[in-house]
Design a protein around this motif. Structure first.
Motif, PDB file in Angstrom:
ATOM      1  N   ASN A 178      -4.841   3.687  -5.837  1.00 52.24           N
ATOM      2  CA  ASN A 178      -5.697   2.499  -5.799  1.00 52.24           C
ATOM      3  C   ASN A 178      -5.893   2.064  -4.348  1.00 52.24           C
ATOM      4  OD1 ASN A 178      -3.040   1.803  -5.481  1.00 52.24           O
ATOM      5  ND2 ASN A 178      -3.035   0.150  -6.994  1.00 52.24           N
ATOM      6  N   TYR A 179      -6.380   2.981  -3.529  1.00 51.26           N
ATOM      7  CA  TYR A 179      -6.486   2.763  -2.087  1.00 51.26           C
ATOM      8  C   TYR A 179      -7.465   1.646  -1.722  1.00 51.26           C
ATOM      9  CZ  TYR A 179      -4.537   7.534  -2.207  1.00 51.26           C
ATOM     10  OH  TYR A 179      -3.784   8.644  -2.469  1.00 51.26           O
ATOM     11  N   LEU A 180      -8.588   1.596  -2.436  1.00 49.99           N
ATOM     12  CA  LEU A 180      -9.703   0.751  -2.013  1.00 49.99           C
ATOM     13  C   LEU A 180      -9.320  -0.713  -1.874  1.00 49.99           C
ATOM     14  CD1 LEU A 180     -12.666   0.581  -1.259  1.00 49.99           C
ATOM     15  CD2 LEU A 180     -13.205   0.303  -3.704  1.00 49.99           C
ATOM     16  N   LYS A 181      -8.571  -1.249  -2.852  1.00 53.08           N
ATOM     17  CA  LYS A 181      -8.265  -2.678  -2.805  1.00 53.08           C
ATOM     18  C   LYS A 181      -7.381  -3.031  -1.603  1.00 53.08           C
ATOM     19  CE  LYS A 181      -4.226  -2.809  -5.900  1.00 53.08           C
ATOM     20  NZ  LYS A 181      -3.671  -3.435  -7.131  1.00 53.08           N
ATOM     21  N   TYR A 182      -6.527  -2.080  -1.195  1.00 56.55           N
ATOM     22  CA  TYR A 182      -5.697  -2.334  -0.020  1.00 56.55           C
ATOM     23  C   TYR A 182      -6.515  -2.230   1.262  1.00 56.55           C
ATOM     24  CZ  TYR A 182      -1.709  -1.940  -3.177  1.00 56.55           C
ATOM     25  OH  TYR A 182      -0.808  -2.144  -4.199  1.00 56.55           O
ATOM     26  N   VAL A 183      -7.370  -1.238   1.333  1.00 55.16           N
ATOM     27  CA  VAL A 183      -8.210  -1.066   2.518  1.00 55.16           C
ATOM     28  C   VAL A 183      -9.110  -2.278   2.718  1.00 55.16           C
ATOM     29  CG1 VAL A 183     -10.059   0.311   3.550  1.00 55.16           C
ATOM     30  CG2 VAL A 183      -8.151   1.455   2.395  1.00 55.16           C
ATOM     31  N   VAL A 184      -9.684  -2.783   1.633  1.00 57.90           N
ATOM     32  CA  VAL A 184     -10.554  -3.966   1.712  1.00 57.90           C
ATOM     33  C   VAL A 184      -9.781  -5.163   2.245  1.00 57.90           C
ATOM     34  CG1 VAL A 184     -11.848  -5.659   0.359  1.00 57.90           C
ATOM     35  CG2 VAL A 184     -12.160  -3.214  -0.071  1.00 57.90           C
ATOM     36  N   LYS A 185      -8.561  -5.373   1.752  1.00 57.17           N
ATOM     37  CA  LYS A 185      -7.750  -6.507   2.208  1.00 57.17           C
ATOM     38  C   LYS A 185      -7.361  -6.359   3.682  1.00 57.17           C
ATOM     39  CE  LYS A 185      -5.741  -7.688  -2.291  1.00 57.17           C
ATOM     40  NZ  LYS A 185      -6.544  -6.750  -3.088  1.00 57.17           N
ATOM     41  N   ILE A 186      -7.055  -5.136   4.091  1.00 57.21           N
ATOM     42  CA  ILE A 186      -6.705  -4.896   5.499  1.00 57.21           C
ATOM     43  C   ILE A 186      -7.898  -5.192   6.403  1.00 57.21           C
ATOM     44  CG2 ILE A 186      -6.141  -3.076   7.173  1.00 57.21           C
ATOM     45  CD1 ILE A 186      -4.418  -1.810   4.907  1.00 57.21           C
ATOM     46  N   ILE A 187      -9.084  -4.764   5.986  1.00 58.91           N
ATOM     47  CA  ILE A 187     -10.297  -5.029   6.770  1.00 58.91           C
ATOM     48  C   ILE A 187     -10.574  -6.525   6.834  1.00 58.91           C
ATOM     49  CG2 ILE A 187     -12.810  -4.731   6.816  1.00 58.91           C
ATOM     50  CD1 ILE A 187     -12.377  -1.934   5.646  1.00 58.91           C
ATOM     51  N   PHE A 229       0.841  -1.196   0.000  1.00 59.32           N
ATOM     52  CA  PHE A 229       0.000   0.000   0.000  1.00 59.32           C
ATOM     53  C   PHE A 229       0.880   1.251   0.000  1.00 59.32           C
ATOM     54  CE2 PHE A 229      -3.750   2.156   2.442  1.00 59.32           C
ATOM     55  CZ  PHE A 229      -3.971   2.987   1.352  1.00 59.32           C
ATOM     56  N   GLY A 230       1.888   1.254   0.850  1.00 60.69           N
ATOM     57  CA  GLY A 230       2.766   2.415   0.943  1.00 60.69           C
ATOM     58  C   GLY A 230       3.592   2.643  -0.308  1.00 60.69           C
ATOM     59  N   THR A 231       4.125   1.569  -0.883  1.00 62.98           N
ATOM     60  CA  THR A 231       4.978   1.717  -2.062  1.00 62.98           C
ATOM     61  C   THR A 231       4.185   2.046  -3.320  1.00 62.98           C
ATOM     62  OG1 THR A 231       4.899  -0.688  -2.390  1.00 62.98           O
ATOM     63  CG2 THR A 231       6.790   0.196  -1.192  1.00 62.98           C
ATOM     64  N   ASN A 232       2.897   1.746  -3.318  1.00 61.06           N
ATOM     65  CA  ASN A 232       2.048   2.040  -4.473  1.00 61.06           C
ATOM     66  C   ASN A 232       1.053   3.161  -4.184  1.00 61.06           C
ATOM     67  OD1 ASN A 232       2.586  -0.280  -6.600  1.00 61.06           O
ATOM     68  ND2 ASN A 232       2.549  -1.253  -4.591  1.00 61.06           N
ATOM     69  N   LEU A 233       1.380   3.993  -3.212  1.00 65.91           N
ATOM     70  CA  LEU A 233       0.456   5.039  -2.774  1.00 65.91           C
ATOM     71  C   LEU A 233       0.140   6.034  -3.888  1.00 65.91           C
ATOM     72  CD1 LEU A 233      -1.068   5.986  -0.232  1.00 65.91           C
ATOM     73  CD2 LEU A 233       0.899   7.433   0.309  1.00 65.91           C
ATOM     74  N   SER A 234       1.101   6.292  -4.733  1.00 66.36           N
ATOM     75  CA  SER A 234       0.910   7.294  -5.791  1.00 66.36           C
ATOM     76  C   SER A 234      -0.056   6.824  -6.878  1.00 66.36           C
ATOM     77  CB  SER A 234       2.253   7.643  -6.428  1.00 66.36           C
ATOM     78  OG  SER A 234       2.852   6.490  -6.993  1.00 66.36           O
ATOM     79  N   LYS A 235      -0.384   5.547  -6.921  1.00 62.14           N
ATOM     80  CA  LYS A 235      -1.264   5.011  -7.968  1.00 62.14           C
ATOM     81  C   LYS A 235      -2.749   5.211  -7.659  1.00 62.14           C
ATOM     82  CE  LYS A 235       2.128   1.523  -9.351  1.00 62.14           C
ATOM     83  NZ  LYS A 235       2.409   0.080  -9.539  1.00 62.14           N
TER      84      LYS A 235
END
Length: 396
Positions: A138-147, A130-136
């Motif tokens: 695409n927050y939602l897919k990471y947030v969903v996986k974290i949840i 999530f941190g290394t791809n922050l500029s892209k």
């Protein structure tokens, strides 16, 4: 600061010193001279070695690393974790959150710690991506996986493991994203910390008031107030859930103070091998050698308060010599991990030290050096780094 475990180890002790002076509860007796000196030296040592460590940690390597989003691997890992978690739920015919089984007895032996630590490692790895791809954006897919990966901890009412893993994850995110920590971010982190402590208290109330109906299931804090010897009333107050965090930190210091004052160490009964095994090896291993490792209930300020800092078990196992050895081990461990991980991929360095930082942050509560939930993911990072280097060496 977040990648510096020494600084993080000093924060709770400093905070504990300040909060202890309020004596919000009869269990908080004045420190002995020895314990006061120990904590003072510990704080000074953590600040000094933290300064030295800040001079050698790897910085800026992340911009040189080719970061790839291994999304498919995360999906596979999440499926495996949920399958194994549901398998445990089927085995016990329910989860602790349903009130059908206690959180302390839930989990298939041997398999359960592997599931939890694998979950933690994958969760923190997602924070890294999530941190290394922050500029892209695409927050939602990471947030969903974290949840999704937080759900097993919620089902098991394993709030401690969830908090420690999220701290490691947030640390990983802040380092891998290379975000500059400005005042606004510090304020947000502070607010998030306060909210987390409050949620910790609400979940504690929920766990002990599981059969209570209405809002009192979350807001009734009378149980923990009575254990700490704090004034209680018949009504619930909105801010009282904070007492869970307060008493967890301060009672830990109080337990060590009580232990060193009440317990007499017999040199003929202590074992150096047992001390090393129990104090430093992951507890899922040491329990195989010493199923009943320690019974520290006799010297606690209250039998229900089981924490006692990393030094409490050290004193039980090997007296003041055990405390000194543990003190030295805490100092050398980050330097050793740095030497092991510095030449490998940066992702393993960040993830390994994020778990170590979370571990050091909670040294003021318990013997986290042997806690499987944090020590095993560090081993995963070491193994991953070593295997990656061996794979690269075969290419040349």
């Amino acid at each position: 600061m977040f990648k510096n475990p020494f600084y993080l180890a000093s924060v709770p002790i400093i905070l504990g010193f300040i909060l202890y002076d309020f004596h919000w509860g009869t269990v908080l007796q004045p420190f002995s001279n020895q314990i006061f000196l120990l904590f003072t030296l510990f704080i000074l040592a953590m600040l000094f070695f933290g300064f030295l460590f800040s001079k050698i940690t790897i910085n800026g390597k992340e911009v040189c690393e080719n970061n790839q989003d291994v999304n498919s691997n995360y999906v596979t890992s999440i499926v495996i974790i949920f399958f194994l978690t549901l398998l445990e739920g089927a085995y016990f015919r329910g989860f602790p959150i349903m009130g059908t089984i206690s959180y302390s007895t839930f989990g298939i032996p041997v398999i359960h710690p592997i599931i939890l630590t694998f979950n933690s490692y994958v969760l923190v790895s997602i924070f890294y991506s999530f941190g290394t791809n922050l500029s892209k954006n695409n927050y939602l897919k990471y947030v969903v996986k974290i949840i999704l990966l937080s759900i097993p901890y919620i089902l098991e009412v394993n709030r401690g493991m969830l908090i420690m893993t999220l701290i490691a994850g947030i640390t990983t995110f802040l380092i891998s994203s290379n975000i500059k920590i400005k005042l606004k971010i510090w304020i947000r982190l502070f607010v998030a910390g306060v909210i987390s402590i409050y949620l910790f208290g609400l979940s504690g109330n929920y766990r002990v008031n599981i059969f209570t109906k209405g809002s009192n299931r979350f807001l009734d804090t009378q149980y923990i107030l009575s254990l700490g010897g704090a004034p209680t009333t018949n009504s619930s107050h909105l801010f009282e859930p904070f007492y869970w965090g307060y008493i967890y930190l301060t009672s830990s210091l109080a337990n060590l103070n009580s232990t060193t004052s009440l317990l007499s160490i017999d040199d003929n009964t202590i074992s150096f091998i047992k001390f090393i095994t129990v104090q430093f090896l992951p507890d899922f291993i040491s329990k195989r050698f010493y199923p009943v490792m320690l019974d520290m209930s006799a010297t606690r300020v209250n039998s229900q308060f089981t924490t006692g800092t990393v030094f409490n078990s050290a004193y039980y196992l090997y007296g003041w010599a055990g405390i000194i050895v543990t003190f030295v081990y805490i100092i050398i461990l980050p330097f050793c991990l740095h030497l092991i991980l510095r030449d490998g991929p940066y992702r393993y360095y960040v993830i390994g030290f994020s778990f170590l930082s979370s571990m050091y942050l909670f040294l003021s509560f318990s013997s986290m050096l042997s806690f499987t939930g944090l020590s095993l993911p560090i081993i995963f990072a070491v193994v991953g780094s070593v295997m990656n280097r061996r794979k690269e060496s075969k290419l040349f």
